[in-house]
Structures are given as C-alpha cells and as structure tokens.
Design a protein around this motif. Structure first.
Motif, mmCIF file in Angstrom:
data_model
loop_
_atom_site.group_PDB
_atom_site.id
_atom_site.type_symbol
_atom_site.label_atom_id
_atom_site.label_comp_id
_atom_site.label_asym_id
_atom_site.label_seq_id
_atom_site.Cartn_x
_atom_site.Cartn_y
_atom_site.Cartn_z
ATOM 1 N N HIS A 34 0.813 -1.281 0.017
ATOM 2 C CA HIS A 34 0.176 0.383 -0.453
ATOM 3 C C HIS A 34 1.264 1.167 -0.105
ATOM 4 O O HIS A 34 1.975 1.473 1.038
ATOM 5 C CB HIS A 34 -1.061 -0.217 0.999
ATOM 6 C CG HIS A 34 -2.052 -0.875 0.736
ATOM 7 N ND1 HIS A 34 -3.040 -1.174 2.451
ATOM 8 C CD2 HIS A 34 -2.802 -1.706 0.467
ATOM 9 C CE1 HIS A 34 -3.268 -1.988 2.109
ATOM 10 N NE2 HIS A 34 -3.449 -2.616 0.817
ATOM 11 N N ASP A 37 -3.362 6.388 -1.801
ATOM 12 C CA ASP A 37 -4.283 5.250 -1.918
ATOM 13 C C ASP A 37 -4.639 4.167 -2.677
ATOM 14 O O ASP A 37 -5.057 3.924 -2.842
ATOM 15 C CB ASP A 37 -5.339 6.368 -2.872
ATOM 16 C CG ASP A 37 -5.081 7.216 -3.525
ATOM 17 O OD1 ASP A 37 -4.190 6.658 -4.240
ATOM 18 O OD2 ASP A 37 -6.377 7.445 -4.517
ATOM 19 N N HIS A 152 -7.072 1.108 3.520
ATOM 20 C CA HIS A 152 -8.197 1.809 4.219
ATOM 21 C C HIS A 152 -7.760 2.083 5.603
ATOM 22 O O HIS A 152 -7.627 1.705 6.638
ATOM 23 C CB HIS A 152 -9.547 1.966 4.369
ATOM 24 C CG HIS A 152 -10.702 1.873 2.232
ATOM 25 N ND1 HIS A 152 -10.511 3.188 1.869
ATOM 26 C CD2 HIS A 152 -10.555 0.277 2.021
ATOM 27 C CE1 HIS A 152 -11.035 2.555 0.985
ATOM 28 N NE2 HIS A 152 -10.804 1.201 0.527
ATOM 29 N N PRO A 153 -7.238 3.546 5.424
ATOM 30 C CA PRO A 153 -7.083 4.943 5.859
ATOM 31 C C PRO A 153 -5.854 4.978 4.592
ATOM 32 O O PRO A 153 -5.046 4.050 4.901
ATOM 33 C CB PRO A 153 -6.671 5.636 6.102
ATOM 34 C CG PRO A 153 -5.825 5.167 7.285
ATOM 35 C CD PRO A 153 -6.979 3.737 7.514
#
Length: 182
Positions: A34, A37, A152-153
């Motif tokens: 990640h 986003d 997320h986030p």
C-alpha cells in the motif's frame, strides 16, 4: 499428464522466487504494498529477470496526482487495464506531454524524464513495466500487505521517507511541482 513441483522441506512458497526461474502467479498473487491510496502488486522483479525489467499492477480510486518524479536509469510504461489515468511527462528539453489514458491505451516514460499521473476514475488498474527494476520501491516507501484491498485509510509516507527510499532506487521526487506545472 500433469507435472507437479515440490519444494524440499515443505517450505511455504514466497510470492516471487527471487531468481531467474520459471514460475506462475494466480490472479491477485504477487508482492503487495500500500502506498498513498493505491494497492501495488509486483508480479515480476529485477531479481527474476537478472536486472532487466520488472512488472507490476497499480490499482487505485480517483484521487490526487502522485508527486512528480524521475528515474535516473529506469524506463517506465503505463498500460491501462481499467479506468482512466492522466499522465504528464516532461522530456529532457522541457517539453511537456499530457494524455488521458483509457483501457487499452499505453504510455511510455524514458529514463530521466520528469513525470506524474493522476487516477481519473474509481476502479482504475494500470499495468506497469520498468527497465532495470524499481518495483520494490513501492514496498519500501509504503507498507507491505497481504490484503488484496485498497488501503483504508491511505498510507502516506513523510516527504523524508519518500525521498530517502527514492534515492536508494535512483529516483528523485520534486514535491514543488504539481503536476508538472513548470
């Protein structure tokens, strides 16, 4: 007739073998990270291609442009699998190219060129290939994950962390340019 391959000692297979050897990945497999986003999945790294190239997917929702950057000695491609992405590239003479890429469209960034992109539609997925490999940058600048979902986030590294990892991968981020505003 089928062939079966067994690893000695019953060791769990890593997502990528780490050396030039034949292998297969099923849908969704690979080294996942990640960053911002996005979910980046490395399918092939420079380790498997003797330093020649890497292959990855970049999945993200509609969002902000990533920081403008360049790769000193790595060529990069964008092939849009789904969604849309706007790509900006500045060549060595300072000329800027901009294009909204849609499914099936392709973009190429030569080594040394400043560039950025912005995902323009939710559920966008980009296939990227890079010469020489910088694909492990994503896991080092971001955070590795076993999840096949978007973060997320979002995972937002500090400018210092991003710049440090970029230097290790012969990249330079230009946080003062958004997106390639000269």
């Amino acid at each position: 007739m089928t062939a079966e391959f067994v690893q000695s000692g019953g060791a769990k297979r890593l997502p990528l073998p780490g050396k030039p050897t034949p292998f297969f990945l099923e849908a969704g497999e690979g080294e996942r990270s990640h960053l911002f986003d996005a979910l980046i999945t490395v399918l092939l790294s420079k380790d498997e291609t003797a330093g020649q190239f890497g292959l990855f997917t970049y999945a993200a929702p509609k969002g902000d442009a990533i920081p403008t950057h360049s790769h000193a000695d790595v060529h990069e491609t964008f092939y849009i699998l789904s969604g849309r992405a706007r790509v900006w590239i500045q060549d060595g003479e300072g000329e800027t190219y901009e294009k909204l890429l849609k499914p099936g469209d392709f973009g190429y960034v030569p080594a040394g060129c400043l560039h950025t992109f912005r995902v323009e539609a939710d559920d966008t997925k980009i296939m990227g290939a890079s010469s020489g490999g910088f694909e492990r940058f994503f896991g080092e600048a971001g955070t590795r994950t076993d999840s096949p979902q978007l973060p997320h986030p979002p995972y937002i590294p500090s400018h210092e962390q991003l710049a440090r990892v970029a230097r290790e991968h012969r990249q330079e981020f230009r946080f003062d340019l958004r997106p390639l505003d000269g």
